[in-house]
Design an enzyme around this catalytic site. Structure first.
Site, PDB file in Angstrom:
ATOM      1  N   HIS A  79       0.827  -1.213   0.000  1.00  0.00           N
ATOM      2  CA  HIS A  79       0.000   0.000   0.000  1.00  0.00           C
ATOM      3  C   HIS A  79       0.865   1.267   0.000  1.00  0.00           C
ATOM      4  O   HIS A  79       0.531   2.242  -0.669  1.00  0.00           O
ATOM      5  CB  HIS A  79      -0.952   0.014   1.197  1.00  0.00           C
ATOM      6  CG  HIS A  79      -1.895  -1.154   1.199  1.00  0.00           C
ATOM      7  ND1 HIS A  79      -2.607  -1.526   2.303  1.00  0.00           N
ATOM      8  CD2 HIS A  79      -2.223  -2.046   0.221  1.00  0.00           C
ATOM      9  CE1 HIS A  79      -3.342  -2.588   2.004  1.00  0.00           C
ATOM     10  NE2 HIS A  79      -3.118  -2.932   0.748  1.00  0.00           N
ATOM     11  N   HIS A 236      -9.663  -1.604  -4.518  1.00  0.00           N
ATOM     12  CA  HIS A 236      -8.518  -1.966  -3.686  1.00  0.00           C
ATOM     13  C   HIS A 236      -7.590  -2.926  -4.430  1.00  0.00           C
ATOM     14  O   HIS A 236      -6.360  -2.866  -4.271  1.00  0.00           O
ATOM     15  CB  HIS A 236      -8.930  -2.564  -2.340  1.00  0.00           C
ATOM     16  CG  HIS A 236      -7.731  -2.802  -1.484  1.00  0.00           C
ATOM     17  ND1 HIS A 236      -7.121  -1.789  -0.790  1.00  0.00           N
ATOM     18  CD2 HIS A 236      -6.968  -3.906  -1.296  1.00  0.00           C
ATOM     19  CE1 HIS A 236      -6.043  -2.256  -0.194  1.00  0.00           C
ATOM     20  NE2 HIS A 236      -5.922  -3.544  -0.482  1.00  0.00           N
ATOM     21  N   ASP A 240      -3.632  -2.623  -4.974  1.00  0.00           N
ATOM     22  CA  ASP A 240      -2.642  -3.693  -4.745  1.00  0.00           C
ATOM     23  C   ASP A 240      -1.807  -3.935  -5.998  1.00  0.00           C
ATOM     24  O   ASP A 240      -0.595  -4.163  -5.920  1.00  0.00           O
ATOM     25  CB  ASP A 240      -3.352  -5.003  -4.369  1.00  0.00           C
ATOM     26  CG  ASP A 240      -3.769  -5.036  -2.900  1.00  0.00           C
ATOM     27  OD1 ASP A 240      -3.241  -4.247  -2.103  1.00  0.00           O
ATOM     28  OD2 ASP A 240      -4.626  -5.889  -2.562  1.00  0.00           O
ATOM     29  N   HIS A 263      -1.489 -10.857  -4.841  1.00  0.00           N
ATOM     30  CA  HIS A 263      -0.054 -10.579  -4.719  1.00  0.00           C
ATOM     31  C   HIS A 263       0.802 -11.708  -5.299  1.00  0.00           C
ATOM     32  O   HIS A 263       1.765 -11.466  -6.023  1.00  0.00           O
ATOM     33  CB  HIS A 263       0.335 -10.360  -3.260  1.00  0.00           C
ATOM     34  CG  HIS A 263      -0.341  -9.177  -2.662  1.00  0.00           C
ATOM     35  ND1 HIS A 263      -0.293  -7.928  -3.230  1.00  0.00           N
ATOM     36  CD2 HIS A 263      -1.096  -9.045  -1.551  1.00  0.00           C
ATOM     37  CE1 HIS A 263      -0.984  -7.083  -2.489  1.00  0.00           C
ATOM     38  NE2 HIS A 263      -1.490  -7.741  -1.459  1.00  0.00           N
TER      39      HIS A 263
END
Ligand SMILES: [Zn+2]
Length: 290
Positions: A79, A236, A240, A263
């Site tokens: 972030h 969001h 990411d 991720h």
């Protein structure tokens, strides 16, 4: 597209809780010279070791993006990295006194505000971009990431959840400072109540609370005040994605299309992408304009 490299104008700092450790951590974002890139420094360890924000240094992606180099581990960088990229910061030293960055409110909003409060300083060095020349794709079951050539950094992201509140969401943004500040930086991380309870049982997410994540149960959002955007979840994921792709070490001129990625999958894509040397080049914008 910016021609010059940038750093933060003055040092700024904040503190907050690490989402997994539950520990208070102090963080400082400081200026750094041209071609330095983003480097994390652990001020709590002897000799103040550091690790550069580069995907070669990624050591774990199971719950957050963790980078490490010779015993210097820094967790949950995504972030803050998104905030630095969104604000077009090329060079900075980020000091922390624990292994995990503060989660703040679960978005990049507080980091973005912090950078804005310090200001951004233009530097005498041309900005280098990672320019995509051919599409590169990675697919695994129903997950995929493809990057196409583009003159700008654009992300199209789709998420699919078997939950009536989320379902299938897609969003598409050209990533620049304006869109980042207005549309992306405030989107919070999210989790399902049963997952949060399970993580806490295993000693994870000790610092996790409704103050730093959107939490959903079978019926709806548990946070007072609800969502910040109707499609905050997919926004969001864009945040990411910006953080994960920032680990290339330079801004991208390309269009990222991600479906059900996270991720770990973004990282697997970057490893493949980097090896396909015909598909990209480093490109210095404005080098012929000096
Ligand atoms: Zn996140």
């Amino acid at each position: 597209m910016k021609h010059h490299q940038q750093t933060i104008a003055i040092p700024v700092s904040c503190s907050g809780v690490g989402v997994h450790s539950g520990k208070i951590v102090n963080l400082a974002i400081k200026p750094a010279p041209v071609n330095h890139g983003i480097r994390f420094v652990r001020t709590d360890l002897p000799g103040r070791p550091g690790v550069s924000a580069h995907f070669n240094n990624v050591v774990d992606t199971s719950l957050a993006t963790v980078i490490g180099d010779e015993g210097c581990i820094v967790s949950t960088v995504e972030h803050l990295m998104a905030g630095l990229t969104g604000m077009s910061i090329d060079n900075s030293i980020v000091e922390i006194d624990a292994y995990e960055l503060p989660i703040m409110d679960g978005s990049a909003g507080p980091f973005t505000e912090l950078i804005k409060s310090a200001g951004v300083r233009r530097q005498e060095g041309n900005k280098c971009y990672f320019k995509v020349n051919q599409p590169v794709s990675l697919t695994e079951n129903d997950k995929s990431v493809t990057v196409y050539p583009s003159d700008e950094f654009r992300i199209t992201c789709t998420i699919v959840y078997d939950h009536p509140l989320i379902g299938t969401q897609t969003c598409d943004f050209v990533i620049n400072r304006e869109t980042f500040e207005k549309e992306i930086c405030s989107a919070r991380t999210f989790g399902f109540l049963h997952e949060v309870e399970m993580m806490k049982r295993y000693g994870l997410a000790r610092g996790g609370s409704l103050d730093n994540a959107v939490v959903i149960d079978g019926k709806g959002v548990l946070n007072e005040g609800g969502l910040r955007y109707p499609d905050e979840f997919v926004r969001h994921k864009v945040l990411d994605c910006i953080g994960d792709f920032s680990l290339i070490g330079m801004p991208i001129m390309g269009h990222v299309v991600a479906r059900k990625s996270g991720h770990a999958f973004n990282h697997a894509f970057l490893e493949k992408f980097f090896k396909e040397k015909d598909a990209w080049e480093t490109y210095t914008l404005g080098a012929d304009m000096q």
